[in-house]
Design an enzyme around this catalytic site. Structure first.
Site, PDB file in Angstrom:
ATOM      1  N   ASP A   1       3.654  -6.518   1.661  1.00 43.15           N
ATOM      2  CA  ASP A   1       3.190  -6.481   0.267  1.00 43.15           C
ATOM      3  C   ASP A   1       3.327  -7.860  -0.366  1.00 43.15           C
ATOM      4  OD1 ASP A   1       2.282  -5.528  -2.167  1.00 43.15           O
ATOM      5  OD2 ASP A   1       3.650  -3.835  -2.230  1.00 43.15           O
TER       6      ASP A   1
ATOM      7  N   CYS B   1      -0.803  -6.563  -5.431  1.00 38.85           N
ATOM      8  CA  CYS B   1      -1.913  -5.900  -4.742  1.00 38.85           C
ATOM      9  C   CYS B   1      -3.175  -6.652  -5.115  1.00 38.85           C
ATOM     10  CB  CYS B   1      -2.019  -4.435  -5.148  1.00 38.85           C
ATOM     11  SG  CYS B   1      -3.462  -3.633  -4.426  1.00 38.85           S
TER      12      CYS B   1
HETATM   13  P1  HMG Z   1     -15.024  -0.813   4.870  1.00 36.19           P
HETATM   14  O1  HMG Z   1     -15.812  -2.061   4.704  1.00 36.19           O
HETATM   15  O2  HMG Z   1     -15.404   0.392   4.052  1.00 36.19           O
HETATM   16  O3  HMG Z   1     -14.936  -0.427   6.412  1.00 36.19           O
HETATM   17  O4  HMG Z   1     -13.503  -1.181   4.567  1.00 36.19           O
HETATM   18  P2  HMG Z   1     -15.971   0.326   7.344  1.00 36.19           P
HETATM   19  O5  HMG Z   1     -15.267   1.498   7.916  1.00 36.19           O
HETATM   20  O6  HMG Z   1     -17.281   0.523   6.631  1.00 36.19           O
HETATM   21  O7  HMG Z   1     -16.210  -0.766   8.512  1.00 36.19           O
HETATM   22  C1  HMG Z   1     -16.865  -1.996   8.277  1.00 36.19           C
HETATM   23  C2  HMG Z   1     -16.496  -2.994   9.366  1.00 36.19           C
HETATM   24  O8  HMG Z   1     -15.099  -3.295   9.244  1.00 36.19           O
HETATM   25  C3  HMG Z   1     -16.676  -2.472  10.786  1.00 36.19           C
HETATM   26  O9  HMG Z   1     -16.986  -3.600  11.603  1.00 36.19           O
HETATM   27  C4  HMG Z   1     -15.310  -1.985  11.167  1.00 36.19           C
HETATM   28  O10 HMG Z   1     -15.055  -1.997  12.566  1.00 36.19           O
HETATM   29  C5  HMG Z   1     -14.436  -3.002  10.474  1.00 36.19           C
HETATM   30  P3  HMG Z   1     -18.494  -3.886  12.067  1.00 36.19           P
HETATM   31  O11 HMG Z   1     -18.911  -2.644  12.797  1.00 36.19           O
HETATM   32  O12 HMG Z   1     -19.271  -4.089  10.788  1.00 36.19           O
HETATM   33  O13 HMG Z   1     -18.344  -5.118  12.913  1.00 36.19           O
HETATM   34  N1  HMG Z   1     -13.120  -2.434  10.151  1.00 36.19           N
HETATM   35  C6  HMG Z   1     -11.964  -2.997  10.483  1.00 36.19           C
HETATM   36  N2  HMG Z   1     -11.647  -4.133  11.146  1.00 36.19           N
HETATM   37  C7  HMG Z   1     -10.324  -4.376  11.333  1.00 36.19           C
HETATM   38  N3  HMG Z   1      -9.332  -3.569  10.899  1.00 36.19           N
HETATM   39  C8  HMG Z   1      -9.611  -2.438  10.231  1.00 36.19           C
HETATM   40  C9  HMG Z   1     -10.978  -2.119  10.008  1.00 36.19           C
HETATM   41  N4  HMG Z   1     -11.588  -1.094   9.383  1.00 36.19           N
HETATM   42  C10 HMG Z   1     -12.904  -1.302   9.483  1.00 36.19           C
HETATM   43  N5  HMG Z   1      -8.623  -1.629   9.805  1.00 36.19           N
HETATM   44  C11 HMG Z   1     -11.143  -0.812   4.734  1.00 36.19           C
HETATM   45  C12 HMG Z   1     -12.509  -0.162   4.582  1.00 36.19           C
HETATM   46  C13 HMG Z   1     -10.104   0.262   4.478  1.00 36.19           C
HETATM   47  C14 HMG Z   1     -11.003  -1.355   6.137  1.00 36.19           C
HETATM   48  C15 HMG Z   1     -11.037  -1.947   3.718  1.00 36.19           C
HETATM   49  O14 HMG Z   1     -11.325  -1.441   2.461  1.00 36.19           O
HETATM   50  C16 HMG Z   1      -9.681  -2.564   3.708  1.00 36.19           C
HETATM   51  O15 HMG Z   1      -9.268  -3.219   4.654  1.00 36.19           O
HETATM   52  N6  HMG Z   1      -8.920  -2.393   2.586  1.00 36.19           N
HETATM   53  C17 HMG Z   1      -7.565  -2.867   2.507  1.00 36.19           C
HETATM   54  C18 HMG Z   1      -7.183  -3.237   1.102  1.00 36.19           C
HETATM   55  C19 HMG Z   1      -5.746  -3.638   1.084  1.00 36.19           C
HETATM   56  O16 HMG Z   1      -5.179  -4.026   2.068  1.00 36.19           O
HETATM   57  N7  HMG Z   1      -5.104  -3.547  -0.121  1.00 36.19           N
HETATM   58  C20 HMG Z   1      -3.739  -3.906  -0.286  1.00 36.19           C
HETATM   59  C21 HMG Z   1      -2.786  -2.952   0.370  1.00 36.19           C
HETATM   60  S1  HMG Z   1      -2.463  -1.491  -0.600  1.00 36.19           S
HETATM   61  C22 HMG Z   1      -1.191  -1.977  -1.675  1.00 36.19           C
HETATM   62  O17 HMG Z   1      -0.825  -3.118  -1.731  1.00 36.19           O
HETATM   63  C23 HMG Z   1      -0.518  -0.912  -2.512  1.00 36.19           C
HETATM   64  C24 HMG Z   1       0.883  -0.532  -1.980  1.00 36.19           C
HETATM   65  O18 HMG Z   1       1.709  -1.670  -1.891  1.00 36.19           O
HETATM   66  C25 HMG Z   1       1.524   0.527  -2.876  1.00 36.19           C
HETATM   67  C26 HMG Z   1       1.516   0.132  -4.372  1.00 36.19           C
HETATM   68  O19 HMG Z   1       1.945  -0.982  -4.722  1.00 36.19           O
HETATM   69  O20 HMG Z   1       1.111   0.997  -5.163  1.00 36.19           O
HETATM   70  C27 HMG Z   1       0.773   0.074  -0.565  1.00 36.19           C
HETATM   71 MG    MG Z   2       2.799  -2.524  -3.548  1.00 36.73          MG
END
Ligand code: HMG
Ligand code: MG
Length: 327
Positions: free
Chosen positions: A40, A264
């Site tokens: 995080d 985030c």
């Molecule tokens: P998307 O674009 O909707 O993914 O992203 P998709 O399923 O449509 O796939 C598109 C392309 O991405 C494909 O590749 C997939 O293979 C690839 P292509 O066929 O076009 O070559 N792909 C990936 N590649 C690597 N690793 C993966 C992956 N998934 C798909 N995992 C996705 C959807 C969820 C992946 C995207 O929205 C994302 O990565 N989001 C992450 C956001 C994030 O990390 N936010 C911060 C963390 S949460 C947080 O901090 C809160 C927390 O701390 C709690 C709090 O504080 O409240 C936990």
């Molecule tokens: Mg957090």
């Protein structure tokens, strides 16, 4: 005259509020601290921290006795470039009896990657509010539950434990207030899917202690609190106050970030998590055990400060570093 046999009385036995009712009576004897700094914290950094440095920081956190360290995130590297080296970092950590290493997984593609590493635990995440969920993981909440189903099933089959986050419980950067009942519904579904624990996130650090009572009271009556952890960002300096309410409610797992790193990227205005040293310093001062070596924790905090090349938000770390400078 009362004799204490040389030991100080526990604050639990002596603290009585001015209104005559007991306060701080329900504190747990020990607390589990779940470190999220390498994930995080670093996910929000613009400058890429080299993998070897990340690995050294994680090692120093384990050395300090942190029982859980969330070491990275198998999200799309385009979304979180700072953790594009997740596969390499996770490969460096064999399962250990002392520290459970874990990482974020947003979908099956992320799980494919995690299962190629030695990790035996992962964490999924979604939001209580629809808009933050869409901005953060590009899906509606309903689509997220559907996408999580095979993730939980495959983890179950592989013997990998799954924790789940519910973000924006105390407020959403896009929708404003979020009803605790809505957060409970999301948490219930994640428990049904197989999460062993739900970490409630104050993603943008807007909660206050009265609101925390309302949130925890709703969870206590609807779900119980035995599987609930708190993940408080310290944006407005109220994270410790909110955790104190959690302690009184019997919550015993709290997420923190070394030196207060964090945020985030998909929640405008979100800043660091509650600093690990701030929570651990408070708990130890109150006689609550964590199993963490405070001096080694400060060493890890210094390392984080050096890696990022600036003063980090954690207040206790800043105080410790200032004391050392005066020596
Ligand atoms: P998307 O674009 O909707 O993914 O992203 P998709 O399923 O449509 O796939 C598109 C392309 O991405 C494909 O590749 C997939 O293979 C690839 P292509 O066929 O076009 O070559 N792909 C990936 N590649 C690597 N690793 C993966 C992956 N998934 C798909 N995992 C996705 C959807 C969820 C992946 C995207 O929205 C994302 O990565 N989001 C992450 C956001 C994030 O990390 N936010 C911060 C963390 S949460 C947080 O901090 C809160 C927390 O701390 C709690 C709090 O504080 O409240 C936990
Ligand atoms: Mg957090």
């Amino acid at each position: 005259m009362t004799s204490y046999s040389g030991s100080r009385p526990s604050p639990r036995l002596t603290s009585v509020g001015p209104w005559g009712e007991s306060v701080l009576q329900n504190l747990p004897k020990s607390v589990r601290v779940y470190e999220v700094g390498p994930r995080d914290g670093l996910q929000n950094e613009e400058a890429f921290v080299p993998s070897e440095d990340k690995i050294e920081l994680i090692k120093s956190l384990s050395d300090a006795g942190l029982p859980y360290v969330e070491i990275t995130s198998f999200v799309h590297p385009r979304w979180i470039p700072a953790l594009a080296d997740a596969d390499r970092v996770a490969a460096a950590f064999e399962p250990s009896a002392a520290t459970t290493y874990t990482a974020l997984v947003p979908n099956e593609r992320g799980l494919d990657r995690a299962l190629k590493t030695p990790l035996r635990e992962v964490a999924v995440f979604m939001s209580a509010s629809e808009t933050h969920n869409a901005r953060n993981i590009n899906k509606s909440r309903q689509e997220t539950f559907t996408a999580f189903k095979p993730v939980f099933q495959r983890c179950h089959d592989a013997g990998v434990a799954v924790r789940a986050y519910v973000s924006t419980v105390w407020g959403c950067p896009y929708e404003g207030a979020v009803s605790p009942a809505e957060a409970v519904e999301v948490a219930e579904k994640l428990l049904e899917l197989g999460a062993y624990e739900i970490s409630l996130g104050d993603t943008i650090g807007v909660g206050n202690p009265a609101q925390t009572c309302a949130v925890l009271e709703t969870f206590r009556t609807r779900l119980g609190l035995s599987q609930i952890a708190m993940h408080m960002h310290d944006t407005r300096g109220l994270a410790l106050a909110n955790c104190l309410v959690g302690l009184e409610y019997g919550v015993t797992t709290f997420d923190t970030s070394i030196a207060g790193l964090g945020g985030c990227p998909y929640a405008p205005g979100a800043s660091g998590n509650l600093a690990t040293e701030d929570l651990v310093g408070m708990l130890h001062g109150m006689g609550i055990e964590t199993g963490i070596d405070f001096d080694k924790l400060v060493t890890a905090g210094r390392m984080a400060t050096q890696l990022l090349g600036r003063t980090l938000p954690g207040r206790t770390l800043q105080a410790c570093m200032a004391e050392h400078t005066d020596d």
